[in-house]
Design a protein around this motif. Structure first.
Motif, PDB file in Angstrom:
ATOM      1  N   GLU A  14     146.166  16.311 110.684  1.00 14.46           N
ATOM      2  CA  GLU A  14     147.048  17.480 110.685  1.00 14.46           C
ATOM      3  C   GLU A  14     146.802  18.358 109.461  1.00 14.46           C
ATOM      4  N   SER A  18     145.573  22.223 109.575  1.00 15.79           N
ATOM      5  CA  SER A  18     146.326  23.243 108.831  1.00 15.79           C
ATOM      6  C   SER A  18     145.403  24.007 107.881  1.00 15.79           C
ATOM      7  N   ARG A  19     144.521  23.299 107.187  1.00 20.46           N
ATOM      8  CA  ARG A  19     143.578  23.949 106.267  1.00 20.46           C
ATOM      9  C   ARG A  19     142.651  24.899 107.008  1.00 20.46           C
ATOM     10  N   GLN A  22     144.494  28.004 107.996  1.00 22.52           N
ATOM     11  CA  GLN A  22     144.689  28.877 106.834  1.00 22.52           C
ATOM     12  C   GLN A  22     143.408  29.637 106.495  1.00 22.52           C
ATOM     13  N   GLU A  53     148.646  25.738 115.629  1.00 20.25           N
ATOM     14  CA  GLU A  53     148.908  25.877 114.191  1.00 20.25           C
ATOM     15  C   GLU A  53     148.887  27.352 113.782  1.00 20.25           C
ATOM     16  N   ARG A  56     152.100  28.946 115.110  1.00 21.06           N
ATOM     17  CA  ARG A  56     153.253  28.508 114.319  1.00 21.06           C
ATOM     18  C   ARG A  56     153.301  29.248 112.982  1.00 21.06           C
ATOM     19  N   THR A  57     152.159  29.370 112.345  1.00 20.95           N
ATOM     20  CA  THR A  57     152.095  30.021 111.033  1.00 20.95           C
ATOM     21  C   THR A  57     152.299  31.525 111.127  1.00 20.95           C
TER      22      THR A  57
END
Length: 179
Positions: A14, A18-19, A22, A53, A56-57
């Protein structure tokens, strides 16, 4: 004897997703001119995770599709058993867009080349980037390198990377080096 070594699992998986999301946001900001294509068959599960992800972000949906390159493979007619195609679902135009191709494992580079050929049926992208969960170093047949990498793994030709997703029925998300 077949040996297995765990190379990635939750919760580290996860964090990697996420990285990577980003990094995509850093380079594509609002995704106004960017689309995501998950490579069939197994890259779509990873693309779905990255897409969730991002959504969501960012707070909105990033265009996500699935691309099958079966008929564009250079070994298509060389196999003893016929290859079975997977679903292609590209619900947007890629003409003049920035395309992020997503796959779970990059090994020889031949599937990425086939995917780039398959993409031309949907238009001519402005730019193509490659995002992979696992980059199998020392196995490349073609000069293809990922722009975004979850984890680099040094492998022998006799080894393979096995990716298990809960979406495919595994009890947990795990990536193994088998050989």
């Amino acid at each position: 004897m077949n040996q297995q070594r765990l190379i990635l699992s939750s919760p580290l998986l996860e964090i990697v997703i996420s990285r990577l999301a980003q990094q995509l946001i850093e380079n594509h900001q609002d995704f106004a001119n960017t689309v995501i294509l998950g490579m069939q068959p197994r890259g779509i599960y990873f693309a779905d995770r990255v897409g969730r992800e991002l959504n969501r972000t960012l707070g909105y949906s990033v265009p996500l599709g699935y691309l099958d390159a079966t008929f564009y493979r250079d070994d298509f007619r060389r196999r003893d058993t016929p290859l079975r195609p997977n679903t292609t679902n590209v619900p947007f135009i890629i003409e003049d867009k920035r395309v992020v191709l997503i796959d779970d494992v990059l090994a020889t580079g031949r599937m990425v080349r086939a995917a780039m050929d398959a993409m031309t049926a949907f238009g001519r992208p402005r730019q193509v980037e490659l995002l992979v969960l696992i980059d199998r170093r020392y196995n490349r047949d073609l000069p293809i390198r990922p722009d975004y990498t979850g984890k680099r793994v040094n492998t022998l030709e006799s080894q393979r990377v096995l990716v298990e997703w809960t979406e495919q029925g595994a009890d947990a998300d795990r990536i193994w080096l088998v050989g």
